[in-house]
Write a protein that holds these residues in place. Structure first.
Motif, short mmCIF file in Angstrom:
data_model
loop_
_atom_site.label_atom_id
_atom_site.label_comp_id
_atom_site.label_asym_id
_atom_site.label_seq_id
_atom_site.Cartn_x
_atom_site.Cartn_y
_atom_site.Cartn_z
N HIS A 199 0.69 -7.25 -2.54
CA HIS A 199 0.17 -8.53 -3.02
C HIS A 199 0.15 -9.59 -1.92
CE1 HIS A 199 0.18 -6.93 -7.09
NE2 HIS A 199 -0.43 -8.03 -7.49
N GLN A 200 0.72 -9.29 -0.77
CA GLN A 200 0.55 -10.17 0.40
C GLN A 200 -0.93 -10.40 0.70
OE1 GLN A 200 3.19 -9.19 3.93
NE2 GLN A 200 3.53 -7.40 2.64
N ALA A 201 -1.75 -9.42 0.37
CA ALA A 201 -3.18 -9.49 0.68
C ALA A 201 -3.99 -10.05 -0.48
CB ALA A 201 -3.70 -8.11 1.06
N PHE A 202 -3.34 -10.49 -1.54
CA PHE A 202 -4.07 -10.87 -2.76
C PHE A 202 -5.07 -12.00 -2.52
CE2 PHE A 202 -4.60 -12.78 -6.99
CZ PHE A 202 -4.94 -11.64 -7.71
N ALA A 203 -4.70 -12.95 -1.68
CA ALA A 203 -5.62 -14.07 -1.42
C ALA A 203 -6.91 -13.59 -0.76
CB ALA A 203 -4.95 -15.11 -0.54
N LEU A 204 -6.86 -12.46 -0.08
CA LEU A 204 -8.06 -11.88 0.54
C LEU A 204 -8.84 -11.03 -0.45
CD1 LEU A 204 -6.43 -10.71 3.90
CD2 LEU A 204 -7.77 -12.79 3.52
N VAL A 205 -8.17 -10.59 -1.49
CA VAL A 205 -8.78 -9.69 -2.49
C VAL A 205 -9.49 -10.47 -3.58
CG1 VAL A 205 -8.26 -7.98 -4.28
CG2 VAL A 205 -7.14 -7.82 -2.05
N GLN A 206 -8.80 -11.46 -4.13
CA GLN A 206 -9.29 -12.12 -5.35
C GLN A 206 -10.71 -12.67 -5.24
OE1 GLN A 206 -6.95 -15.51 -6.65
NE2 GLN A 206 -7.31 -14.97 -8.80
N PRO A 207 -11.07 -13.37 -4.15
CA PRO A 207 -12.43 -13.93 -4.11
C PRO A 207 -13.53 -12.88 -4.04
CG PRO A 207 -10.99 -14.98 -2.47
CD PRO A 207 -10.29 -13.75 -2.96
N ARG A 208 -13.18 -11.65 -3.62
CA ARG A 208 -14.19 -10.60 -3.43
C ARG A 208 -14.12 -9.53 -4.51
NH1 ARG A 208 -11.96 -9.01 2.22
NH2 ARG A 208 -13.45 -7.30 2.09
N SER A 209 -13.22 -9.70 -5.47
CA SER A 209 -13.00 -8.65 -6.46
C SER A 209 -14.10 -8.65 -7.52
CB SER A 209 -11.65 -8.86 -7.14
OG SER A 209 -11.47 -7.92 -8.19
N PRO A 210 -14.52 -7.47 -7.95
CA PRO A 210 -15.51 -7.38 -9.02
C PRO A 210 -14.93 -7.67 -10.40
CG PRO A 210 -14.81 -5.19 -8.38
CD PRO A 210 -14.17 -6.13 -7.41
N LEU A 211 -13.59 -7.71 -10.50
CA LEU A 211 -12.92 -7.92 -11.79
C LEU A 211 -11.75 -8.87 -11.63
CD1 LEU A 211 -12.74 -4.20 -13.04
CD2 LEU A 211 -14.28 -5.97 -13.90
N PRO A 212 -11.32 -9.54 -12.72
CA PRO A 212 -10.13 -10.39 -12.66
C PRO A 212 -8.85 -9.54 -12.60
CG PRO A 212 -10.98 -10.29 -14.90
CD PRO A 212 -11.98 -9.57 -14.04
N TRP A 213 -7.78 -10.16 -12.12
CA TRP A 213 -6.49 -9.48 -11.95
C TRP A 213 -5.39 -10.24 -12.67
CZ3 TRP A 213 -5.40 -5.64 -7.86
CH2 TRP A 213 -6.55 -5.28 -7.12
#
Length: 238
Positions: free
Chosen positions: A87-101
């Motif tokens: 989850h250290q990388a979550f800030a890089l994932v969330q804006p590009r994710s096809p789905l909510p987390w």
């Protein structure tokens, strides 16, 4: 119908415990033998480890997003990741994710508030404890965060990566975690986050010096609640 849960897996033991919890506890909301639809994707753990060892959070994010895209294609409605460290990388994932987390640290922090805790110790891999994942999540809820010493981080990190992720559970390792948690208690903590999804396999409320916040099961239960909330509400109105 309940929402379709997508699990972005990292290590087998943590992902399996999360999956089993969803399936086993689903019946409480949906009836005997029932649980929401669940899909899981897990790339090789070696890929994550190589990225973490290099400090390559872009690489971690790419692996998480690859799983997210596959799970979206499989019909998942939202995603969870039963692994605290990545989850250290979550800030890089969330804006590009096809789905909510659902974010595992946010779920744990919300549980700490709900149970009235104020000063929370955190255990986990060295990578996690050297990051801002839990200091940020806990401070956002007005909670104090206490971390083990550097040497303790190295010891418990080695146990996690050399033993727990492989399904190896040793009495000496349980005792090591108990000593670390006892030290957090001496520093004024009123609870401890089991911030690696394998730690609940050896530490729980029965053998821990502090009340535990089991991030694996907390995340699974939060996913269950989200997946079944609309259906439960519909049934309650009938």
């Amino acid at each position: 119908m309940p929402l379709h849960i997508g699990i972005v897996g990292c290590s087998a033991e943590g992902a399996a415990l999360c999956y089993r919890t969803i399936c086993e506890e689903g019946a409480q909301a949906l009836g005997p033998y029932a649980h929401p639809e669940v899909s899981m994707h897990t790339p090789s753990l070696a890929g994550y480890v190589h990225c973490l060892e290099r400090g390559d959070l872009d690489g971690v994010a790419s692996l998480m997003l690859s799983s997210a895209e596959k799970l979206a294609a499989a019909g998942a409605d939202f995603l969870i990741c039963p692994d605290n460290t990545i989850h250290q990388a979550f800030a890089l994932v969330q804006p590009r994710s096809p789905l909510p987390w659902l974010h595992i640290a946010d779920v744990a922090a919300e549980a700490a508030v709900a149970q009235g805790f104020r000063k929370v110790g955190v255990t986990g891999t060295r990578w996690l404890l050297d990051s801002q994942v839990y200091p940020d999540a806990l401070s956002a809820k007005g909670l104090d965060c206490v971390l083990p010493s550097h040497d303790e981080r190295v010891r418990i990190g080695r146990i996690i990566m050399d033993e727990l992720v492989h399904g190896v559970f040793k009495a000496d390792s349980v005792a090591c975690f108990q000593r670390v948690i006892a030290g957090l208690k001496e520093r004024g903590c009123d609870s401890v986050i089991l911030g690696c999804t394998e730690i609940p396999l050896i530490i729980n409320d029965h053998n821990s010096p502090l009340p535990t916040l089991d991030t694996t099961r907390l995340l699974a239960r939060a996913a269950l609640h989200k997946a079944t909330a609309a259906q439960v509400m519909s049934h309650s109105k009938q």
